[in-house]
Design a protein around this motif. Structure first.
Motif, PDB file in Angstrom:
ATOM      1  N   THR A   1       0.845  -1.185   0.000  1.00 48.37           N
ATOM      2  CA  THR A   1       0.000   0.000   0.000  1.00 48.37           C
ATOM      3  C   THR A   1       0.883   1.238   0.000  1.00 48.37           C
ATOM      4  OG1 THR A   1      -0.141   0.006   2.411  1.00 48.37           O
ATOM      5  CG2 THR A   1      -1.914  -1.101   1.228  1.00 48.37           C
ATOM      6  N   GLN A   2       0.380   2.283  -0.595  1.00 48.57           N
ATOM      7  CA  GLN A   2       1.109   3.543  -0.662  1.00 48.57           C
ATOM      8  C   GLN A   2       0.484   4.480   0.367  1.00 48.57           C
ATOM      9  OE1 GLN A   2       1.050   5.278  -4.568  1.00 48.57           O
ATOM     10  NE2 GLN A   2       2.826   6.540  -4.161  1.00 48.57           N
ATOM     11  N   ASP A   3       0.945   4.340   1.629  1.00 45.81           N
ATOM     12  CA  ASP A   3       0.281   5.069   2.699  1.00 45.81           C
ATOM     13  C   ASP A   3       1.221   5.839   3.622  1.00 45.81           C
ATOM     14  OD1 ASP A   3       1.427   2.914   3.972  1.00 45.81           O
ATOM     15  OD2 ASP A   3      -0.384   2.229   4.945  1.00 45.81           O
ATOM     16  N   LYS A   4       2.467   5.959   3.271  1.00 51.08           N
ATOM     17  CA  LYS A   4       3.420   6.716   4.076  1.00 51.08           C
ATOM     18  C   LYS A   4       4.229   7.622   3.165  1.00 51.08           C
ATOM     19  CE  LYS A   4       3.839   4.053   8.164  1.00 51.08           C
ATOM     20  NZ  LYS A   4       4.523   4.137   9.409  1.00 51.08           N
ATOM     21  N   THR A   5       4.876   8.588   3.750  1.00 51.40           N
ATOM     22  CA  THR A   5       5.759   9.469   3.004  1.00 51.40           C
ATOM     23  C   THR A   5       7.191   9.029   3.261  1.00 51.40           C
ATOM     24  OG1 THR A   5       4.202  11.279   3.264  1.00 51.40           O
ATOM     25  CG2 THR A   5       6.461  11.868   2.681  1.00 51.40           C
ATOM     26  N   GLY A   6       7.959   8.841   2.221  1.00 52.22           N
ATOM     27  CA  GLY A   6       9.343   8.416   2.370  1.00 52.22           C
ATOM     28  C   GLY A   6      10.297   9.577   2.117  1.00 52.22           C
ATOM     29  N   PHE A   7      11.387   9.577   2.835  1.00 51.65           N
ATOM     30  CA  PHE A   7      12.439  10.569   2.654  1.00 51.65           C
ATOM     31  C   PHE A   7      13.764   9.823   2.553  1.00 51.65           C
ATOM     32  CE2 PHE A   7       9.077  12.726   4.877  1.00 51.65           C
ATOM     33  CZ  PHE A   7       9.028  13.982   4.248  1.00 51.65           C
ATOM     34  N   GLN A   8      14.705  10.421   1.874  1.00 60.68           N
ATOM     35  CA  GLN A   8      16.036   9.837   1.802  1.00 60.68           C
ATOM     36  C   GLN A   8      17.067  10.943   1.649  1.00 60.68           C
ATOM     37  OE1 GLN A   8      16.800   7.399  -1.616  1.00 60.68           O
ATOM     38  NE2 GLN A   8      16.221   8.971  -3.070  1.00 60.68           N
ATOM     39  N   LYS A   9      18.287  10.628   1.946  1.00 55.43           N
ATOM     40  CA  LYS A   9      19.421  11.517   1.701  1.00 55.43           C
ATOM     41  C   LYS A   9      20.473  10.681   1.010  1.00 55.43           C
ATOM     42  CE  LYS A   9      22.835  14.482   3.904  1.00 55.43           C
ATOM     43  NZ  LYS A   9      22.572  15.812   3.394  1.00 55.43           N
ATOM     44  N   ARG A  10      20.789  11.019  -0.204  1.00 56.20           N
ATOM     45  CA  ARG A  10      21.818  10.285  -0.955  1.00 56.20           C
ATOM     46  C   ARG A  10      23.192  10.726  -0.475  1.00 56.20           C
ATOM     47  NH1 ARG A  10      20.457   6.503  -5.243  1.00 56.20           N
ATOM     48  NH2 ARG A  10      18.227   6.744  -5.445  1.00 56.20           N
ATOM     49  N   LEU A  11      24.050   9.771  -0.248  1.00 56.41           N
ATOM     50  CA  LEU A  11      25.412  10.051   0.210  1.00 56.41           C
ATOM     51  C   LEU A  11      26.435   9.640  -0.808  1.00 56.41           C
ATOM     52  CD1 LEU A  11      24.902   8.710   3.827  1.00 56.41           C
ATOM     53  CD2 LEU A  11      24.691  11.049   3.033  1.00 56.41           C
TER      54      LEU A  11
END
Length: 147
Positions: free
Chosen positions: A137-147
């Protein structure tokens, strides 16, 4: 599907895995086969890191990587992360990607995980539909930081 086996990858799959990942990220930096095999061996040495493959007629045609992550909430139940979901371009739309995902879900459940997470950078509707059809399910917000 006849002639298709879902199984865990082994070190003998290094060349085939390195090849199938070109169908995921064709512009990835080149890694020597020896370095790839060495890094694969480290990954496979941990039972909480598994590469699940679909093999058809001796060829790895789909794969995903499952990480079981320790957790100190939800009754200390672990969580799972799935990465590097890929199907060989010539074998897409045959249900193979869903089969490796469903195997990963079952392994996560057996490990006692309370959830499975998967992030995608794709905005292609077909890719998003694929994950929804696989049971995510698509029910959260994702964040990332590319290193």
């Amino acid at each position: 599907m006849m002639g298709c086996a879902i199984r865990l990858a082994t070190i003998r799959d290094a060349i085939a895995l390195q090849d199938i990942y070109t169908h995921l990220n064709p512009d990835d930096p080149a890694v020597s086969p020896a370095q790839f095999e060495q890094d694969l061996a480290k990954l496979l040495d941990d039972p909480d890191r598994q590469i699940i493959v679909a093999e058809m007629d001796g060829l790895i045609v789909a794969s995903c990587t499952l990480f079981i992550l320790p957790n100190l909430t939800r009754g200390n139940r672990p969580m799972a992360l799935i990465e590097n979901v890929v199907t060989h371009k010539q074998y897409r739309r045959m249900g193979l990607g869903k089969r490796v995902l469903h195997d990963a879900f079952a392994r996560a459940e057996k490990a006692g995980c309370y959830k499975v997470m998967l992030l995608t950078g794709s905005t292609t509707q077909g890719t998003l539909d694929f994950y929804l059809e696989a049971g995510l399910t698509q029910d959260k917000t994702g964040f990332q930081k590319r290193l």
